[in-house]
Design a protein around this motif. Structure first.
Motif, PDB file in Angstrom:
ATOM      1  N   ARG A  97       9.846   0.614 -11.340  1.00 49.18           N
ATOM      2  CA  ARG A  97      10.349   1.303 -12.531  1.00 49.18           C
ATOM      3  C   ARG A  97      10.893   0.310 -13.555  1.00 49.18           C
ATOM      4  O   ARG A  97      10.672   0.472 -14.767  1.00 49.18           O
ATOM      5  N   ARG A  98      11.608  -0.691 -13.082  1.00 47.84           N
ATOM      6  CA  ARG A  98      12.166  -1.673 -14.014  1.00 47.84           C
ATOM      7  C   ARG A  98      11.064  -2.464 -14.703  1.00 47.84           C
ATOM      8  O   ARG A  98      11.115  -2.741 -15.908  1.00 47.84           O
ATOM      9  N   ILE A  99      10.006  -2.873 -13.932  1.00 49.54           N
ATOM     10  CA  ILE A  99       8.929  -3.667 -14.512  1.00 49.54           C
ATOM     11  C   ILE A  99       8.096  -2.831 -15.476  1.00 49.54           C
ATOM     12  O   ILE A  99       7.732  -3.289 -16.563  1.00 49.54           O
ATOM     13  N   THR A 100       7.793  -1.586 -15.104  1.00 47.76           N
ATOM     14  CA  THR A 100       6.897  -0.766 -15.911  1.00 47.76           C
ATOM     15  C   THR A 100       7.601  -0.023 -17.035  1.00 47.76           C
ATOM     16  O   THR A 100       6.960   0.414 -18.000  1.00 47.76           O
ATOM     17  N   GLY A 101       8.918   0.168 -16.903  1.00 46.28           N
ATOM     18  CA  GLY A 101       9.627   0.964 -17.903  1.00 46.28           C
ATOM     19  C   GLY A 101       9.294   2.432 -17.824  1.00 46.28           C
ATOM     20  O   GLY A 101       9.431   3.158 -18.814  1.00 46.28           O
ATOM     21  N   THR A 102       8.844   2.896 -16.668  1.00 50.33           N
ATOM     22  CA  THR A 102       8.497   4.302 -16.465  1.00 50.33           C
ATOM     23  C   THR A 102       9.370   4.893 -15.364  1.00 50.33           C
ATOM     24  O   THR A 102      10.125   4.176 -14.697  1.00 50.33           O
ATOM     25  N   ASP A 103       9.221   6.197 -15.178  1.00 50.90           N
ATOM     26  CA  ASP A 103       9.946   6.875 -14.091  1.00 50.90           C
ATOM     27  C   ASP A 103       9.043   7.128 -12.898  1.00 50.90           C
ATOM     28  O   ASP A 103       9.199   8.096 -12.160  1.00 50.90           O
ATOM     29  N   VAL A 104       8.054   6.243 -12.692  1.00 47.95           N
ATOM     30  CA  VAL A 104       7.097   6.402 -11.607  1.00 47.95           C
ATOM     31  C   VAL A 104       7.828   6.593 -10.277  1.00 47.95           C
ATOM     32  O   VAL A 104       8.868   5.966 -10.023  1.00 47.95           O
ATOM     33  N   THR A 105       7.257   7.453  -9.434  1.00 48.89           N
ATOM     34  CA  THR A 105       7.862   7.748  -8.140  1.00 48.89           C
ATOM     35  C   THR A 105       6.894   7.411  -7.020  1.00 48.89           C
ATOM     36  O   THR A 105       5.698   7.701  -7.108  1.00 48.89           O
ATOM     37  N   LEU A 106       7.414   6.769  -5.982  1.00 45.50           N
ATOM     38  CA  LEU A 106       6.638   6.475  -4.780  1.00 45.50           C
ATOM     39  C   LEU A 106       7.007   7.490  -3.706  1.00 45.50           C
ATOM     40  O   LEU A 106       8.179   7.595  -3.313  1.00 45.50           O
ATOM     41  N   ASN A 107       6.024   8.209  -3.242  1.00 47.86           N
ATOM     42  CA  ASN A 107       6.288   9.172  -2.164  1.00 47.86           C
ATOM     43  C   ASN A 107       6.416   8.500  -0.809  1.00 47.86           C
ATOM     44  O   ASN A 107       7.081   9.010   0.091  1.00 47.86           O
ATOM     45  N   GLY A 108       5.749   7.342  -0.659  1.00 43.21           N
ATOM     46  CA  GLY A 108       5.805   6.646   0.624  1.00 43.21           C
ATOM     47  C   GLY A 108       5.244   5.250   0.511  1.00 43.21           C
ATOM     48  O   GLY A 108       4.528   4.919  -0.439  1.00 43.21           O
ATOM     49  N   VAL A 109       5.600   4.429   1.478  1.00 39.38           N
ATOM     50  CA  VAL A 109       5.114   3.054   1.563  1.00 39.38           C
ATOM     51  C   VAL A 109       4.525   2.855   2.953  1.00 39.38           C
ATOM     52  O   VAL A 109       5.223   3.004   3.958  1.00 39.38           O
ATOM     53  N   HIS A 110       3.251   2.544   3.018  1.00 34.85           N
ATOM     54  CA  HIS A 110       2.598   2.330   4.307  1.00 34.85           C
ATOM     55  C   HIS A 110       2.872   0.924   4.837  1.00 34.85           C
ATOM     56  O   HIS A 110       3.233   0.735   5.994  1.00 34.85           O
ATOM     57  N   ARG A 111       2.670  -0.066   3.956  1.00 35.22           N
ATOM     58  CA  ARG A 111       2.910  -1.466   4.325  1.00 35.22           C
ATOM     59  C   ARG A 111       3.329  -2.222   3.080  1.00 35.22           C
ATOM     60  O   ARG A 111       2.857  -1.924   1.976  1.00 35.22           O
ATOM     61  N   ALA A 112       4.174  -3.221   3.265  1.00 36.94           N
ATOM     62  CA  ALA A 112       4.605  -4.025   2.126  1.00 36.94           C
ATOM     63  C   ALA A 112       5.053  -5.400   2.605  1.00 36.94           C
ATOM     64  O   ALA A 112       5.556  -5.548   3.728  1.00 36.94           O
ATOM     65  N   SER A 113       4.845  -6.389   1.778  1.00 39.05           N
ATOM     66  CA  SER A 113       5.345  -7.731   2.066  1.00 39.05           C
ATOM     67  C   SER A 113       5.716  -8.398   0.754  1.00 39.05           C
ATOM     68  O   SER A 113       5.324  -7.947  -0.328  1.00 39.05           O
ATOM     69  N   SER A 114       6.457  -9.478   0.861  1.00 39.22           N
ATOM     70  CA  SER A 114       6.880 -10.220  -0.328  1.00 39.22           C
ATOM     71  C   SER A 114       6.414 -11.665  -0.240  1.00 39.22           C
ATOM     72  O   SER A 114       6.055 -12.170   0.834  1.00 39.22           O
ATOM     73  N   PHE A 115       6.395 -12.326  -1.390  1.00 42.03           N
ATOM     74  CA  PHE A 115       6.007 -13.731  -1.475  1.00 42.03           C
ATOM     75  C   PHE A 115       6.660 -14.307  -2.721  1.00 42.03           C
ATOM     76  O   PHE A 115       7.331 -13.568  -3.481  1.00 42.03           O
ATOM     77  N   GLN A 125       0.877  -1.168   0.000  1.00 33.31           N
ATOM     78  CA  GLN A 125       0.000   0.000   0.000  1.00 33.31           C
ATOM     79  C   GLN A 125       0.911   1.214   0.000  1.00 33.31           C
ATOM     80  O   GLN A 125       1.688   1.427   0.940  1.00 33.31           O
ATOM     81  N   VAL A 126       0.858   1.998  -1.063  1.00 31.94           N
ATOM     82  CA  VAL A 126       1.842   3.044  -1.300  1.00 31.94           C
ATOM     83  C   VAL A 126       1.155   4.374  -1.621  1.00 31.94           C
ATOM     84  O   VAL A 126      -0.050   4.432  -1.863  1.00 31.94           O
ATOM     85  N   ASP A 127       1.946   5.428  -1.637  1.00 31.14           N
ATOM     86  CA  ASP A 127       1.513   6.734  -2.129  1.00 31.14           C
ATOM     87  C   ASP A 127       2.251   7.009  -3.433  1.00 31.14           C
ATOM     88  O   ASP A 127       3.497   7.039  -3.463  1.00 31.14           O
ATOM     89  N   PHE A 128       1.489   7.158  -4.515  1.00 33.08           N
ATOM     90  CA  PHE A 128       2.085   7.495  -5.803  1.00 33.08           C
ATOM     91  C   PHE A 128       2.251   9.009  -5.908  1.00 33.08           C
ATOM     92  O   PHE A 128       1.334   9.767  -5.585  1.00 33.08           O
ATOM     93  N   ALA A 129       3.412   9.451  -6.405  1.00 29.53           N
ATOM     94  CA  ALA A 129       3.592  10.878  -6.654  1.00 29.53           C
ATOM     95  C   ALA A 129       2.608  11.351  -7.716  1.00 29.53           C
ATOM     96  O   ALA A 129       2.077  12.467  -7.638  1.00 29.53           O
ATOM     97  N   ASP A 130       2.357  10.495  -8.702  1.00 34.13           N
ATOM     98  CA  ASP A 130       1.384  10.794  -9.748  1.00 34.13           C
ATOM     99  C   ASP A 130       0.435   9.608  -9.862  1.00 34.13           C
ATOM    100  O   ASP A 130       0.760   8.603 -10.495  1.00 34.13           O
TER     101      ASP A 130
END
Length: 509
Positions: free
Chosen positions: A264-282, A206-211
């Motif tokens: 960014r690597r997966i999307t090929g864009t310069d997307v920016t994350l302003n923040g991350v509230h929670r994250a997990s991996s699997f 759950q993140v905050d997108f700059a755009d």
């Protein structure tokens, strides 16, 4: 001493507890976590899909409306529209490897012996919504849940098993591990857990997108040359698959910088994350126990099988385990079951689990980046876009078309029963709410009544003609809604009695 101790108070453990209590068993649930609620269970991080098979299971226990209501309420909490959990009609047929299919392409004529039901379609929900409803059901049935009690030891005897949790010993005749993919019960009881190693590290956050403009990162599944990402309508909800062989999973902290680099690597864009509230991996590690029972210990849900979340099959597979096991274990506890009925749990559910693992592996193989990947994806998409291909995906994912090998030639035997409906408002779904077997006798002379009454209390006898009998004279339906016997002639009494004895034990004189 309890009849059954269950380790794990997730949806699978709570559903199983409710089934056992419904059948008159004394049940204790041991849960590692202190609280029922958590951000990982609520929307958006706890987002899950219930397929039609699971929806039908809840309908048959009178729980469907409550689960839908709780799902709507959970959606409202995060600002989503009340209808966000419900798919529009006609519903899209899930997806395969991120490729969506059109429900209009389903060859309905090739899906025989189906009747309209309130549960013909699945819907979106959350772990919290399902867990809340099932916890209330279990509590009302007298199930006691001990929270903050992680199982640390398991000891088996000939007639009992002891689980140690929180420094206390809890004895029971049976122990069921529903304690998730890293099941302690599975390890302590010595189950063999085999399968395949991962190809990717997955992320949910759950993140905050700059755009946040979806024109830059579109909603839905998005396959790229370097992996896959998913955006849902829930604000800031993000999923990613990075084909690194599973190397990053739980190996390092999930920082904003790392998640941004992967995105960014997966999307090929310069997307920016302003923040991350929670994250997990699997990962997509796909593993399964070789048997679902070791002595007096059984497993269900993720404790018995793990795989990638592609296609949303995990929760549904676990609910299927629980409804299959519940009535069999209860009958074993009460001494009314045939000697080998508990062994049919592995025999029936292991092949279903193995098929889901293969379905997951096939999707991962199709999504894996590489120079040949686009050609493979186009081929798979073209094949699945045909009526037969779409129908195949529908059969695999809807949860309505598994067939257990129960013997017998009729194509309905071993399948989930159609929802036969009567003019007075009765339906098979309502008849199954008490967790008994059901005999539907459509013959005018009540041909099966004398025989069926001999299993009084274990089998409910229901005479009368439904609106559509599908050309059948009678059916015997197990408590899990599976057809144990189907008759097309009124004089099938001998075959009925054999099937009844096979699943419900000796008849009363």
């Amino acid at each position: 001493m309890h009849d059954v101790v269950i380790a794990g108070a997730g949806p699978v453990g709570l559903f199983l507890a409710g089934e056992l209590a419904l059948a008159g068993c004394s049940v204790l649930v041991l849960e590692r976590d202190d609280a029922l609620s958590s951000p990982w269970k609520a929307l958006p991080l706890g987002l899950r899909g219930l397929n039609a098979g699971s929806a039908e299971t809840f309908y048959r226990r009178g729980l469907l409306d409550a689960v839908i209501g709780a799902s709507r309420a959970d959606a409202t909490k995060v600002g989503a529209a009340p209808g966000a959990v419900e798919a529009p009609a006609p519903r899209d047929v899930s997806h395969f490897a991120g490729m969506g299919l059109d429900a209009a392409d389903i060859d309905v004529a090739s899906l025989p012996y189906r009747l309209p039901s309130p549960a013909m379609e699945g819907f979106m929900t959350s772990l919290e919504a399902v867990g809340t409803v099932l916890a209330e059901r279990a509590a009302a049935a007298g199930v006691h849940v001990v929270r903050g009690a992680a199982v640390t030891a398991v000891t088996q005897e000939d007639e009992s098993v002891v689980a140690t949790a929180g420094g206390q010993e809890y004895g029971a005749r049976w122990l069921v591990g529903c304690d998730g993919g890293r099941s302690t019960v599975r390890r302590l009881a010595g189950f063999d857990f085999v399968g395949t190693e991962p190809l990717f590290t997955g992320y949910v956050a759950q993140v905050d997108f700059a755009d946040p403009d979806p024109a830059k990162l579109p909603f839905g599944f998005n396959l790229t040359a370097n992996g896959m990402y998913l955006r849902t309508p829930f604000e800031g909800h993000l999923g990613m698959m990075d084909f690194d062989g599973g190397a990053f999973d739980r190996s390092q902290p999930l920082t904003r910088e790392h998640l941004q680099d992967v995105l960014r690597r997966i999307t090929g864009t310069d997307v920016t994350l302003n923040g991350v509230h929670r994250a997990s991996s699997f990962t997509d590690r796909a593993m399964q126990v070789t048997t679902y029972r070791e002595g007096r210990v059984l497993l269900a849900g993720d404790a018995a099988h793990i795989h990638s979340p592609l296609g949303g099959q995990g929760l549904n597979l676990g609910i299927g385990d629980a409804v299959n096991l519940g009535w069999k274990l209860a009958a074993t506890v009460h001494g009314t079951a045939p000697e080998d009925v508990l062994d049919t749990y592995t025999g029936e559910r292991h092949p279903v689990g193995a098929a889901v693992l293969d379905w997951s592996r096939a999707q991962v193989a199709t999504m894996k980046p590489g120079p040949n990947a686009p050609a493979l994806r186009r081929l798979v998409h073209d094949l699945m876009s045909t009526p037969s291909g779409t129908t195949h995906v529908h059969r695999q994912t809807t949860g309505l078309f598994h067939r257990y090998d129960l013997g017998g030639e009729h194509p309905l035997i071993g399948c989930t029963a159609p929802d036969f409906r009567y003019e007075d408002g009765t339906s098979l779904g309502k008849l199954l709410r008490q967790g008994q077997g059901v005999v539907l006798d459509f013959s005018r002379d009540r041909a099966l009544e004398p025989a069926a009454r001999r299993w009084n209390g274990r089998i409910r006898y229901v005479p009368g003609s439904p609106r559509d009998d599908l050309g059948l004279s009678a059916l015997l339906i197990r408590p899990d809604g599976v057809v144990a016997w189907a008759g097309e002639h009124p004089d099938d009494r001998v075959m009925f009695e054999r099937a009844a004895a096979r699943w419900f034990g000796s008849a009363e004189d």
